[in-house]
Design a protein around this motif. Structure first.
Motif, PDB file in Angstrom:
ATOM      1  N   UNK A  32       0.849  -1.189   0.000  1.00 26.90           N
ATOM      2  CA  UNK A  32       0.000   0.000   0.000  1.00 26.90           C
ATOM      3  C   UNK A  32       0.886   1.240   0.000  1.00 26.90           C
ATOM      4  N   UNK A  33       0.652   2.128  -0.992  1.00 25.88           N
ATOM      5  CA  UNK A  33       1.425   3.360  -1.109  1.00 25.88           C
ATOM      6  C   UNK A  33       0.664   4.556  -0.556  1.00 25.88           C
ATOM      7  N   UNK A  34      -0.657   4.621  -0.786  1.00 27.45           N
ATOM      8  CA  UNK A  34      -1.482   5.747  -0.341  1.00 27.45           C
ATOM      9  C   UNK A  34      -2.897   5.257  -0.076  1.00 27.45           C
ATOM     10  N   UNK A  35      -3.614   5.975   0.790  1.00 30.35           N
ATOM     11  CA  UNK A  35      -5.007   5.663   1.086  1.00 30.35           C
ATOM     12  C   UNK A  35      -5.817   6.955   1.100  1.00 30.35           C
ATOM     13  N   UNK A  36      -7.117   6.835   0.861  1.00 33.34           N
ATOM     14  CA  UNK A  36      -8.018   7.981   0.938  1.00 33.34           C
ATOM     15  C   UNK A  36      -9.424   7.469   1.196  1.00 33.34           C
ATOM     16  N   UNK A  37     -10.309   8.354   1.622  1.00 32.93           N
ATOM     17  CA  UNK A  37     -11.694   7.961   1.843  1.00 32.93           C
ATOM     18  C   UNK A  37     -12.590   9.188   1.878  1.00 32.93           C
ATOM     19  N   UNK A  38     -13.880   8.927   1.693  1.00 36.26           N
ATOM     20  CA  UNK A  38     -14.911   9.930   1.905  1.00 36.26           C
ATOM     21  C   UNK A  38     -16.123   9.204   2.476  1.00 36.26           C
ATOM     22  N   UNK A  39     -17.265   9.822   2.496  1.00 34.43           N
ATOM     23  CA  UNK A  39     -18.429   9.213   3.131  1.00 34.43           C
ATOM     24  C   UNK A  39     -18.975   8.010   2.370  1.00 34.43           C
ATOM     25  N   UNK A  40     -18.558   7.805   1.115  1.00 31.67           N
ATOM     26  CA  UNK A  40     -19.078   6.705   0.312  1.00 31.67           C
ATOM     27  C   UNK A  40     -18.012   5.768  -0.243  1.00 31.67           C
ATOM     28  N   UNK A  41     -16.736   6.146  -0.141  1.00 32.93           N
ATOM     29  CA  UNK A  41     -15.667   5.373  -0.778  1.00 32.93           C
ATOM     30  C   UNK A  41     -14.465   5.195   0.136  1.00 32.93           C
ATOM     31  N   UNK A  42     -13.776   4.082  -0.091  1.00 32.43           N
ATOM     32  CA  UNK A  42     -12.481   3.811   0.531  1.00 32.43           C
ATOM     33  C   UNK A  42     -11.535   3.510  -0.617  1.00 32.43           C
TER      34      UNK A  42
END
Length: 135
Positions: A32-42
């Protein structure tokens, strides 16, 4: 509420207000190099060097995007459904379907870039901040 807890081999989806409980474990075999998220996605970007994969999941842990791409980046930003990857003099923008919406160079050294609206970005560079618009 829903949250994601990332670890070296993937992430856990946790739900609950006071004491969150694990509802899904997602295994990711690549680094894993980077991660992100919002209220509907990972989202997870895997890989090293210039070869990467963009993986996007629902908050229930169901994979909706798995796209391999070639781009050597040093950092990323996520906002408004777009993943912006950048290095010193270049940046590219991917949507959550893994489609590259922009890939180009920039005059000056980019130290940060962030979305400020549809097709508008703030670029922090060595000599100040610019606002740019992509067509």
């Amino acid at each position: 509420s829903t949250l994601a807890a990332f670890f070296d081999g993937g992430f856990l989806v946790l739900n609950g207000a006071n004491v969150p409980e694990e509802t899904r474990a997602v295994q990711i075999d690549d680094q894993i190099a980077s991660v992100f998220s919002d209220s509907a996605h990972i989202g997870v970007i895997t890989g090293t060097g210039s070869t990467h994969r963009l993986l996007v999941y629902t908050t229930e842990g169901r994979k909706i995007t798995d796209r391999t791409f070639e781009y050597a980046y040093k950092d990323m930003d996520y906002a408004a459904g777009e993943v912006t990857l950048y290095n010193d003099n270049n940046f590219c923008v991917y949507n959550l379907s893994g489609i590259c919406k922009f890939n180009g160079s920039y005059t000056g050294t980019i130290t940060d870039i962030f979305a400020i609206g549809r097709y508008r970005y703030g670029v922090v560079k060595d000599a100040g901040i610019d606002q740019i618009q992509l067509g």
